[in-house]
Design a protein around this motif. Sequence first.
Motif, PDB file in Angstrom:
ATOM      1  N   GLY A 204       0.808  -1.213   0.000  1.00 12.78           N
ATOM      2  CA  GLY A 204       0.000   0.000   0.000  1.00 12.78           C
ATOM      3  C   GLY A 204       0.840   1.260   0.000  1.00 12.78           C
TER       4      GLY A 204
ATOM      5  N   HIS B 258      -3.884   2.355  -3.201  1.00 10.03           N
ATOM      6  CA  HIS B 258      -4.127   3.055  -1.930  1.00 10.03           C
ATOM      7  C   HIS B 258      -4.231   2.122  -0.730  1.00 10.03           C
ATOM      8  CE1 HIS B 258      -4.678   6.797  -4.062  1.00 10.03           C
ATOM      9  NE2 HIS B 258      -5.566   6.198  -4.846  1.00 10.03           N
ATOM     10  N   ARG B 259      -4.210   0.795  -0.942  1.00 11.12           N
ATOM     11  CA  ARG B 259      -4.324  -0.110   0.202  1.00 11.12           C
ATOM     12  C   ARG B 259      -3.665  -1.470  -0.011  1.00 11.12           C
ATOM     13  NH1 ARG B 259      -9.077   0.276  -2.358  1.00 11.12           N
ATOM     14  NH2 ARG B 259     -10.028  -1.625  -3.093  1.00 11.12           N
TER      15      ARG B 259
END
Length: 82
Positions: free
Chosen positions: A41, A58-59
Amino acid sequence: MDPLLTLAIAAVAAPTVVTLGYVGLCWIAPFKTCKRCAGTGHTTTPILRRPRACRRCHRGMRLRTGRRVFNHFHRLRAEATR
């Protein structure tokens, strides 16, 4: 059995099995590990090597392409039947 018929059956069956396998994979596990950040991430900046959030995911996990297509057609159908 005719060899050409056997070849034709194999030529149709192999892509069908691969396609159905990918559909099953998209159904069971719709997310895959992001290749850019390797599932953490976070990536680093090119100059200072500072960590920052991955711009792709984003993760750490990304939605598979097949699942993205399925979601798009599912939304289209839901909007059309309202």
